[in-house]
Design an enzyme around this catalytic site. Structure first.
Site, PDB file in Angstrom:
ATOM      1  N   GLU A   1       0.816  -1.364  -0.137  1.00  0.00           N
ATOM      2  CA  GLU A   1       0.001  -0.042   0.042  1.00  0.00           C
ATOM      3  C   GLU A   1       0.845   1.191  -0.137  1.00  0.00           C
ATOM      4  O   GLU A   1       1.961   1.363   0.719  1.00  0.00           O
ATOM      5  CB  GLU A   1      -1.020   0.064   1.269  1.00  0.00           C
ATOM      6  CG  GLU A   1      -2.064   1.153   1.375  1.00  0.00           C
ATOM      7  CD  GLU A   1      -2.527   1.032   2.507  1.00  0.00           C
ATOM      8  OE1 GLU A   1      -3.647   1.763   2.803  1.00  0.00           O
ATOM      9  OE2 GLU A   1      -2.532   0.171   3.386  1.00  0.00           O
TER      10      GLU A   1
ATOM     11  N   LYS B   1      -9.530   2.329  -2.390  1.00  0.00           N
ATOM     12  CA  LYS B   1      -9.952   1.768  -1.090  1.00  0.00           C
ATOM     13  C   LYS B   1     -11.132   2.296  -0.757  1.00  0.00           C
ATOM     14  O   LYS B   1     -11.667   3.444  -0.737  1.00  0.00           O
ATOM     15  CB  LYS B   1      -8.876   2.148  -0.027  1.00  0.00           C
ATOM     16  CG  LYS B   1      -8.788   1.482   1.110  1.00  0.00           C
ATOM     17  CD  LYS B   1      -7.865   2.109   2.168  1.00  0.00           C
ATOM     18  CE  LYS B   1      -7.549   1.513   3.291  1.00  0.00           C
ATOM     19  NZ  LYS B   1      -6.434   1.834   4.162  1.00  0.00           N
TER      20      LYS B   1
ATOM     21  N   CYS C   1      -5.702  -3.283   2.363  1.00  0.00           N
ATOM     22  CA  CYS C   1      -5.633  -3.183   4.081  1.00  0.00           C
ATOM     23  C   CYS C   1      -6.968  -3.191   4.470  1.00  0.00           C
ATOM     24  O   CYS C   1      -7.493  -4.427   4.478  1.00  0.00           O
ATOM     25  CB  CYS C   1      -5.032  -1.789   4.173  1.00  0.00           C
ATOM     26  SG  CYS C   1      -4.087  -1.856   5.898  1.00  0.00           S
TER      27      CYS C   1
END
Length: 274
Positions: free
Chosen positions: A48, A119, A151
């Site tokens: 990330e 995201k 994540c």
């Protein structure tokens, strides 16, 4: 039987990323991508926001490193993918008309952008600083049907389920997952659940090392469609983790385990009303 690509090697680059030092991170990433390609990897994944580093208390500062598709990070990774003939997952902060997004770009072995995922579940100060995504694309590639979550997204089972229902066979999880509290253990449980619940391979690439007062959990890993841990890194080490993806196994497991076809979506409607 469906036609699948031959089994191939994936490389997960677990690296320590220098906060706000884009040039240093790109130099390190290039060296590691070249090493992974020389090893024979066909798909190479970076963690990330690898280009900018990560610190939850410095999101506004990180946003200054946001780039467009023509920026230095994607330009360099595209050139590498084309030169080396590999697919690359390149997660960066992406500057869009709506705002800065935490985004992972998927590049093919010709250096073309196949698409991107932003995201959908910002965490901490990301919630107020970053624009969240709202789409769950599945990319049809030479290496199979690939989906991406980033994540904290992996803490929400709906994300990977949407990808699996759209045909994903491999879910990529780039992360900057912290090591504090019980988070290291949570990481392992989430990756195993994501794989088993959806009968997909999960390739989770986390960063390692300290950043400010945060320490990252490492433990990059590859999970089988039954949630088995096929290979993993330690918490602190910078390393390239290699594993084999055999998508024929996804078809085999889905033929035996009917969890996806035994669903009752009509019973789940209250979920969308909460």
């Amino acid at each position: 039987m469906n036609q699948h690509p031959a089994p191939y090697e994936v490389a997960l680059i677990q690296m320590d990323c220098a906060l706000l030092d884009v040039q240093s991170n790109l130099n390190k990433a290039e060296g590691l991508v070249r090493q992974a390609a020389a090893h024979g990897a066909k798909l190479i994944c970076l963690p990330e926001v690898f280009h900018a580093g990560y610190l939850g208390s410095r999101i506004p500062d990180m946003m200054a490193c946001a780039e467009t598709e023509e920026g230095p990070s994607l330009t360099r990774m595209r050139a590498l993918a084309r030169e080396l003939g590999v697919h690359v997952l390149a997660p960066i902060l992406y500057s869009t008309p709506e705002g800065v997004e935490n985004t992972a770009f998927l590049l093919d072995d010709q250096g073309e952008i196949l698409g991107h995922y932003s995201k959908t579940h910002p965490v901490g100060d990301e919630r107020t600083c970053l624009h969240r995504g709202s789409r769950y694309p599945v990319f049809d590639t030479k290496l199979g049907r690939l989906g991406i979550v980033i994540c904290y997204d992996a803490c929400f089972p709906e994300t990977a389920r949407l990808l699996a229902l759209a045909g994903a066979e491999l879910v990529l999880v780039p992360a900057a997952w912290r090591a504090s509290f019980y988070f290291k253990e949570w990481w392992d449980i989430d990756m195993a659940s994501c794989a088993l619940d959806n009968l997909v391979y999960v390739a989770a690439v986390n960063r390692c090392g300290p950043s400010g007062d945060e320490i990252f959990a490492g433990k990059s890993q590859l999970r089988s469609p039954l949630g088995e841990l096929l290979c993993t890194c330690g918490v602190e080490e910078e390393a390239i983790l290699y594993g084999t993806i055999d998508l024929a196994r996804v078809e085999k497991e889905r033929a035996f385990n009917t969890v996806l076809t035994d669903r009752h979506p009509e019973d789940y409607l209250p979920l969308s009303a909460q």
